[in-house]
Motif scaffolding. Structure first.
Motif, PDB file in Angstrom:
ATOM      1  N   PRO A 161       0.790  -1.235   0.000  1.00  0.00           N
ATOM      2  CA  PRO A 161       0.000   0.000   0.000  1.00  0.00           C
ATOM      3  C   PRO A 161       0.820   1.283   0.000  1.00  0.00           C
ATOM      4  N   ASN A 162       2.126   1.193   0.262  1.00  0.00           N
ATOM      5  CA  ASN A 162       2.970   2.385   0.357  1.00  0.00           C
ATOM      6  C   ASN A 162       3.493   2.762  -1.018  1.00  0.00           C
ATOM      7  N   CYS A 163       3.022   3.882  -1.545  1.00  0.00           N
ATOM      8  CA  CYS A 163       3.390   4.319  -2.890  1.00  0.00           C
ATOM      9  C   CYS A 163       4.895   4.539  -3.037  1.00  0.00           C
ATOM     10  N   TYR A 164       5.506   5.185  -2.054  1.00  0.00           N
ATOM     11  CA  TYR A 164       6.927   5.522  -2.156  1.00  0.00           C
ATOM     12  C   TYR A 164       7.792   4.276  -2.084  1.00  0.00           C
ATOM     13  N   GLU A 165       7.410   3.348  -1.234  1.00  0.00           N
ATOM     14  CA  GLU A 165       8.154   2.097  -1.146  1.00  0.00           C
ATOM     15  C   GLU A 165       8.009   1.302  -2.442  1.00  0.00           C
ATOM     16  N   THR A 166       6.794   1.293  -3.014  1.00  0.00           N
ATOM     17  CA  THR A 166       6.566   0.609  -4.285  1.00  0.00           C
ATOM     18  C   THR A 166       7.439   1.198  -5.382  1.00  0.00           C
ATOM     19  N   ALA A 167       7.478   2.529  -5.457  1.00  0.00           N
ATOM     20  CA  ALA A 167       8.284   3.194  -6.483  1.00  0.00           C
ATOM     21  C   ALA A 167       9.771   2.882  -6.316  1.00  0.00           C
ATOM     22  N   GLU A 168      10.216   2.794  -5.058  1.00  0.00           N
ATOM     23  CA  GLU A 168      11.625   2.477  -4.804  1.00  0.00           C
ATOM     24  C   GLU A 168      11.957   1.064  -5.261  1.00  0.00           C
ATOM     25  N   VAL A 169      11.054   0.125  -5.007  1.00  0.00           N
ATOM     26  CA  VAL A 169      11.267  -1.256  -5.447  1.00  0.00           C
ATOM     27  C   VAL A 169      11.262  -1.332  -6.979  1.00  0.00           C
TER      28      VAL A 169
END
Length: 563
Positions: A490-498
């Motif tokens: 659910p975390n947009c920033y973590e998703t983008a980093e991955v």
């Protein structure tokens, strides 16, 4: 018309300054905690400019401690607590004893009396709840054996400090009398231990039934506000009742409230709902700590500050390391525990304040405790970074215990290729994994929760424990030969980093991610995702498809409209 709003000014000023200095710390590639502490120094009475209310800030910070310990309790069972009692109880008691003796030794060198030295030593003996838990959370260690030992150790330290807070006034009263009444002291100790035991028994026997029942009833109302309110009411109410009725600390009361709520199926939702408040008030905790520091003490008494800091960071760490190794644990576990406990926090401030009130402690001693506490909190993230580098370089030579072998065995690279790499095993992730397996596509799951990892292993689904944003985790999940990368976190920033990391490691991989707002879609696609799906839009499309409206002619559509 002017208004007196110290509460609003303290919250707004603290959070705004914390954000500004936290961003600066992040840009300098140091822990945001350093920025939060610097914000507190700026907001304190010893520096020019904005001055927050010193009486309100600690109370706001205490809310952060309550919510944080409640969240930890939600992921911690009684079985977990009992499983580490053999090392946590003797370890914590021994460390408190040694740290107190070291503090008394330094106090003697400074020319202080024995009683003041005793109070000084006690303030240096217990770690900060907030700092320890934040460090374990950031490194996904809360569910690990190392994390459980550290938390159990912390619980025992908190219990010991509760006893110290109760016995210190009685001790001060004895000092003012000609004859020492040991019977009164032992009676006070027995009453305190009885209250603590009664509270724990009530929470285990009554709380394990009543608390989940209350939460389930609030969930059945269908109101999200009432459910969130019930969680906060239980966490804060039990913590406050523990202090007022049983003389137990806020932190311990909140921890046991969360632990009994762990029996409920709604515990994950409760943890999610309290997360924003927990983070906000945890930040205010660090700001309030910074507000107490008078920077002049670093200039006036540098050697005394250094000596105090060495007891906290070096002395306590060496004792903890030796004790953990003595109990047969690996070097990895011993180093993690010793670094986790190499700081002091909220109980040190409370003890120092009580000591001054009772006439047992001096303002200089309180200044040393505050300065050393802030410096040790600032150093703690640095120590963890150095520990991670050391373990990455030399950790392979460390022989783990059988329990640690099982724990570290989850991190063995999966032996699979041409698979779908699924990051996140929540509600969406479980459905995706189920459908992919039904059509014969192999799946490897990356998840941060140990219980989910164990469940996946029982289903013979390859899984890797950890945060996919860390480069080594994707390597363990064989990103080098995966066919798809699916992200449901659910975390947009973590998703983008991955996504960025995966695209760098495997440029040709097909990446599909979930988003929850329109503004997140472009952000994630810019990082390299092939497709980003918003759940609400897919639900709307499915409804329209089911109704068949997209296949209807204009005449049919007009015929359905009311006149």
């Amino acid at each position: 018309m002017p208004h007196s709003t110290p509460l609003i000014a303290t919250i707004v000023g603290g959070l705004v300054l914390a954000f500004l200095f936290g961003m600066i710390a992040n840009r300098l590639r140091i822990s945001p905690l350093v920025g939060y502490l610097a914000a507190g120094v700026i907001a304190g009475p010893f520096t020019p400019g904005f001055i927050a209310d010193l009486s309100l800030a600690p109370e706001l910070a205490e809310l952060g401690v309550i919510l944080l310990m409640f969240g930890v309790g939600l992921h911690f069972s009684l079985k977990d607590l009992l499983s580490v009692k053999a090392i946590a109880i003797p370890g914590a008691i021994a460390q408190i004893s040694v740290a107190t003796l070291l503090g008394m030794g330094l106090a003697t060198l400074l020319g202080w009396g024995i009683v003041e030295g005793l109070v000084f030593g006690l303030t240096l003996s217990t770690a900060s709840t907030v700092v320890l838990l934040r460090a374990l959370e950031e490194r996904q260690l809360l569910d690990s054996q190392r994390g459980k030992i550290a938390i159990g150790w912390l619980i025992v330290e908190d219990l010991a400090m509760v006893l110290a807070l109760v016995l210190l006034p009685a001790f001060a009263g004895m000092m003012n009398q000609e004859h020492t009444d040991l019977s009164a002291l032992f009676l006070e100790l027995g009453i305190t231990l009885g209250k603590v035991a009664l509270f724990i028994i009530l929470m285990i026997v009554v709380g394990r039934r009543a608390v989940p029942w209350i939460l389930a009833k609030s969930a059945k109302t269908g109101s999200r506000e009432l459910f969130t309110l019930s969680v906060l009411a239980l966490a804060l109410g039990i913590a406050y009742g523990a202090v007022q009725i049983f003389d137990v600390s806020f932190a311990l009361g909140a921890f046991f409230a969360g632990m009994v709520l762990n029996e409920s199926e709604l515990s994950h939702r409760a943890a999610s709902d309290t997360l924003p408040l927990r983070d906000a008030f945890a930040v205010l905790f660090f700001v309030s700590v910074g507000m107490l520091l008078d920077p002049s003490i670093l200039i006036l008494h540098p050697l005394a500050v250094l000596g105090t800091l060495l007891i906290i960071v070096v002395g306590k760490s060496i004792v903890a390391y030796g004790l953990v190794r003595l109990f047969g644990h690996s070097k990895r576990t011993a180093l993690t525990i010793s670094v986790s406990l190499a700081q002091i926090g909220e109980f040190a401030f409370i003890l120092a304040g009580l000591g001054i009130t009772l006439g047992l402690f001096s303002k200089q001693g309180q200044g040393l405790v505050l300065a050393a506490a802030i410096l040790s909190i600032m150093l703690n993230p640095v120590l963890f970074t150095l520990l991670e580098r050391y373990l990455n370089k030399y950790g392979e030579d460390d022989k783990p215990t059988p329990e640690e072998t099982l724990e570290d065995g989850l991190q063995v690279p999966v032996d699979i290729c041409n698979h779908a790499l699924l990051v996140g095993y929540g509600r969406v992730g479980k459905l995706v994994a189920e459908k992919l397996r039904k059509v014969g596509i192999p799946v490897v799951v990356v998840e941060t929760t140990r219980t989910d990892i164990e469940s996946l292993r029982e289903q013979d689904i390859p899984a890797v424990l950890g945060n996919a944003a860390h480069p080594g985790i994707l390597n363990l999940a064989r990103i080098d030969c995966a066919r798809w990368l699916v992200l449901t976190t659910p975390n947009c920033y973590e998703t983008a980093e991955v996504v960025s990391l995966a695209r760098e490691k495997r440029p040709e991989i097909d990446i599909v991610a979930c988003a929850y707002h329109d503004v997140e879609v472009e952000y994630i696609i810019e990082r390299g995702a092939n497709k980003v799906i918003i759940g609400e839009k897919e639900v709307a499309n499915s409804i329209v498809t089911h109704l068949g409206i997209d296949k209807m002619s204009e005449e049919e559509k007009m015929a359905t409209c009311p006149i």
